[in-house]
Each structure stands twice: as C-alpha cells, then as structure tokens.
Motif scaffolding. Structure first.
Motif, mmCIF file in Angstrom:
data_model
loop_
_atom_site.group_PDB
_atom_site.id
_atom_site.type_symbol
_atom_site.label_atom_id
_atom_site.label_comp_id
_atom_site.label_asym_id
_atom_site.label_seq_id
_atom_site.Cartn_x
_atom_site.Cartn_y
_atom_site.Cartn_z
ATOM 1 N N ARG A 83 17.672 9.685 20.719
ATOM 2 C CA ARG A 83 16.825 9.022 21.713
ATOM 3 C C ARG A 83 16.343 10.075 22.702
ATOM 4 N NH1 ARG A 83 16.123 4.113 19.258
ATOM 5 N NH2 ARG A 83 18.037 2.877 19.134
ATOM 6 N N SER B 158 15.180 10.769 26.599
ATOM 7 C CA SER B 158 15.334 10.181 27.928
ATOM 8 C C SER B 158 14.015 10.209 28.688
ATOM 9 C CB SER B 158 16.391 10.950 28.720
ATOM 10 O OG SER B 158 15.895 12.231 29.090
ATOM 11 N N VAL C 191 21.535 3.049 22.862
ATOM 12 C CA VAL C 191 20.348 3.010 23.701
ATOM 13 C C VAL C 191 20.705 3.669 25.025
ATOM 14 C CG1 VAL C 191 18.733 1.514 24.944
ATOM 15 C CG2 VAL C 191 19.395 0.942 22.609
ATOM 16 N N LEU C 192 19.782 4.488 25.544
ATOM 17 C CA LEU C 192 19.974 5.109 26.844
ATOM 18 C C LEU C 192 19.619 4.126 27.948
ATOM 19 C CD1 LEU C 192 18.218 8.552 26.185
ATOM 20 C CD2 LEU C 192 20.657 8.033 25.992
ATOM 21 N N PHE D 238 24.868 4.188 28.929
ATOM 22 C CA PHE D 238 24.546 3.936 27.527
ATOM 23 C C PHE D 238 25.000 2.533 27.136
ATOM 24 C CE2 PHE D 238 26.156 8.204 28.293
ATOM 25 C CZ PHE D 238 25.094 9.002 27.901
ATOM 26 N N ASP E 202 10.396 0.943 18.223
ATOM 27 C CA ASP E 202 11.314 1.586 19.172
ATOM 28 C C ASP E 202 10.749 1.643 20.582
ATOM 29 O OD1 ASP E 202 13.445 1.881 17.484
ATOM 30 O OD2 ASP E 202 12.976 3.930 16.923
ATOM 31 N N ASN F 146 9.395 7.636 23.693
ATOM 32 C CA ASN F 146 10.774 8.108 23.762
ATOM 33 C C ASN F 146 11.644 7.585 22.620
ATOM 34 O OD1 ASN F 146 10.806 7.792 27.383
ATOM 35 N ND2 ASN F 146 10.098 9.477 26.132
ATOM 36 N N ASN G 177 13.262 4.843 22.720
ATOM 37 C CA ASN G 177 14.444 4.295 23.393
ATOM 38 C C ASN G 177 14.143 2.848 23.760
ATOM 39 O OD1 ASN G 177 17.080 4.563 24.592
ATOM 40 N ND2 ASN G 177 16.068 4.513 26.581
ATOM 41 N N THR H 156 14.460 0.107 25.483
ATOM 42 C CA THR H 156 14.893 -0.647 26.660
ATOM 43 C C THR H 156 13.671 -0.872 27.541
ATOM 44 O OG1 THR H 156 16.328 -0.657 28.608
ATOM 45 C CG2 THR H 156 15.658 1.495 27.777
#
Length: 405
Positions: free
Chosen positions: A63, A65, A109-110, A115, A394, A398, A400, A402
């Motif tokens: 991932r 950041s 997941v960051l 995490f 995704d 990134n 990631n 979220t």
C-alpha cells in the motif's frame, strides 16, 4: 500522442500504485519464483529506478501512504512485518503487529493512525508446528499495538448449486460445507475495505463461497454479516456503504450494503466497479458463461442496470474513470474508453490473457496496467483520475482502500 511503452518485470505483477500522478509507479510482483516478492519503482518512461526483493510466499501486499511511502507486508521467521520504504527505495522503519504463531496477513489497509489487518491461518509451509488459527480482523496503532481484535466465523456455508462429495460425509452429495480455518482465506477481490467508520472484511472458503463482515472501525464490533454467496467484486459506495458482488454457481448480482448493515438496492449485474463523486456506479460486467453476454453498464439508483456496449472476452483489467466521466478498461486485447453516453472508443491493442492488475490513470492521461509480467504505459487523451469513493480499483492511486467523505 507519444508511443506506448512496455516494461518487463521480474515476475508476475500483482499490484500497481503511485503516490502522485507524476510517479514513480510502484510495482509489486513475484521474482523469478513465487517464493520471492519484488517491489520495484518505475518511472513514466518505463525505466526501473530501483528494486527490492523480499523472501516469502503467497500474494504480495503493498500500500502507498498519503505521504508517498510504500508499506509492504512480508513474513520474517515466526512473525509478520510491515516495512515502510521511501520513494528512493530506502527502509524507513518496520512494524511488527501483535499476532500469534500460525497466522498470516491476509490483507491490510493503512489508517492515518495505524493499520487494519485481516488475519488468516498461515499456509502449511509457513505454519510448521504452530497451532491452527481462526481468521480475525484487528486494528493497530502505528507502533503495532493492538486496539481490538474480532474473530471471524463463517458458519456452515451453502448455496444453491454447490454440493460436494467427500469421504467425511460417506461420499454423499452434501449441500452445506462446514469450514475449517485452514480452508478460509481473505477474499480474492477487495478483501478489506474501510469507508468512514465502517470496515468490510470478506473471507471465502476454498469452494469460492464467501461472507462479508461489517465492523465498527472504532470498536471492532460486528454489525452485520452477509449471507453466504459466491465471491465477487466489491467497492466502497460512499460514507459507510459498500457494493458487494456475487458471481458464479448461477449468481450474478450486486447489492448495496449500508453503514447500518442493511442490504438495500439489488442489481442483476456483477463486475469490476467505479464509483465517482456524483454517485454514478459503472461496471465492466464479468461472469463465467461462455459465450458471455456481458456489457458495460451504469447501475442506476432504482436497481436497474443501464445498458452499454457489449464486452467480448473474459479477462479484464478493472476500470478507471476520469474527471470527465470517461471510463477506460482493458478487455479482450483492447484498451477501450467508454464515454458517459456509452460510446466506446478503441485506444490500443494489447494482446494477452491471464492475471491482470487494475487500471490507473497517471499524469497527462497516461494509462498504466500490467498483464502477467509486462507493464504497459499507454498514452491516451483521458483527463485526470476522477475523485469519489472508488474511481478505480483499490479506491485511489495509492491503492489503499480507505475513504472518508
């Protein structure tokens, strides 16, 4: 436009991500064998800037950041390590999340302050004599301290059309499938998503039957569990909401799971999604029927898919949508752009089948995707990557997943 570029990576590519539209592009792949994970940085000319090798088996996870550093999960002796690497390939630090012997990081997941990790039973070649562990989801601080841990139990799994014969059941057809931790893995597609204060963690059994667990991000409390269904693509649909797809064994549908755990809208369609800031849901349909009647569609709020162009073939690089609402995807050897009025435009011919990565739109409309061990960098007239909950697989450049409103 400039010419398309091709970069050969050291092994099968699993993940593409970037900290900035201008690059570099971080490529996670296997090495010469599947026992080595490789993290490479590649510029927009296809030149490799650096490469790092990590021993380990399984699907390599990475991932990027918000600060542009790369986090990669790797096994180290009896522990699992999250390692942070800067844009120049230097290790900035490592974190060892609190865990037990016999566990694997199935996905992570960051978060801004730490995490979230989906743990599954370690593969036999890594587990050794360690006890067999049940799957769970856990949240950690940045230094690896556990805040909460929620066990996962799939229960007996059954679905119309799924039967099995085994010595254990006397070689009789049996619809229900009791599960064991050894047979459970994080779902192949989008196993761990975070939207607002909700976590959607998906686990599947070896038959492909899966359930998604909706958890509260602050406490880890389980709010809802979906019924068993064939595993499919998923996406973040907005603040606390998720799209959950099912495909196989006769299933071909997508549902909207709200933040309170209610399943609301249901569409008779399934595929790889994009969801933009205006709420438009687009999907490149995927199913296992051949010849396939699949199409590119918009999923309307009323539950009826809006028909677009036919999509021949099967293997698909999950699409990306630009700020103008044009969606780009690779399917059946063609990189195709589909406008908001559903008009398709052929952009590039790229033969290939098998493992594909997601599609990314970089600076200047450059499209990046990988087929097996080849990274393609393709000039297009597309605009920048759209904003919203899910403009590409995704969630963002990134990689990631979220999302906060």
């Amino acid at each position: 436009m400039t010419a398309a570029l091709l970069a050969t990576m050291p092994g099968q590519v699993w993940r593409l991500a970037a900290g900035d539209p201008a690059g570099p592009l971080f490529v996670t792949s296997y090495g010469a064998d599947p026992l080595t994970a490789v993290l490479s940085a590649v510029d927009q000319r296809g030149q490799m800037l650096w490469r790092r090798d990590f021993p380990g088996t399984g699907r390599p996870w990475s991932r990027v950041s918000a600060q542009g550093t790369v986090w990669i999960a790797r096994p180290e002796a009896a522990w699992h390590v999250l390692e942070e690497i800067d844009a120049d390939g230097r290790t900035l630090g490592t974190v060892v999340p609190a865990c037990q012997p016999g566990e694997d990081i199935g996905a992570f997941v960051l978060l801004p302050d730490g995490f979230c990790i989906a743990w599954t039973a370690a593969r036999p070649m890594l587990r050794g004599a360690a006890p067999l562990r049940e799957p769970r989801v856990a949240r950690y601080t940045r230094d690896g301290r556990r805040l909460w841990s929620t066990p996962v139990r799939l229960g007996d799994l059954s679905y119309p059309g799924v039967v099995e014969l085994s010595e254990a059941n006397g070689w009789r057809l049996q619809a229900k499938r009791p599960w064991t931790p050894r047979g459970v893995r994080s779902a192949y597609h989008e196993p761990l998503l975070i939207s607002g204060d909700r976590v959607a963690a998906s686990f599947e059994e070896t038959s492909g039957l899966a359930r998604t667990f909706l958890l509260d991000l602050a406490t880890g409390h389980t709010l809802a569990v979906t019924d068993p269904a064939p595993s499919g693509h998923k996406a973040i649909a907005g603040d606390g909401a998720f799209l959950i797809g099912a495909q196989g064994y006769g299933a071909f549908e997508t549902v909207l799971l709200t933040r309170d755990g209610t399943t609301t809208t249901r569409w008779p369609s399934h595929g790889a999604f994009t969801v933009t800031a205006d709420g438009t849901i687009r999907t490149a349909e995927m199913d296992n029927r051949q010849p396939s009647p699949t199409q590119f569609r918009h999923l309307s709020p009323g539950g009826q898919p809006v028909q677009g162009p036919h999509l021949p073939g099967y293997y698909t690089a999950p699409p990306a949508t630009d700020t103008h609402g044009t969606t780009v995807l690779w399917r059946n050897g063609s990189l195709t752009a589909i406008e908001t009025d559903m008009t398709p435009h052929h952009l590039h011919t790229i033969p290939g089948t098998g493992i594909t990565t997601r599609t990314l739109i970089l600076e200047g409309g450059l499209v990046a995707l990988a087929l097996d061990h080849e990274l393609h960098l393709l000039p297009t007239p597309l605009g920048p990557l759209a904003t919203g909950p899910w403009p590409c697989a995704d969630h963002n450049l990134n990689g990631n997943p979220t999302h906060t409103s």
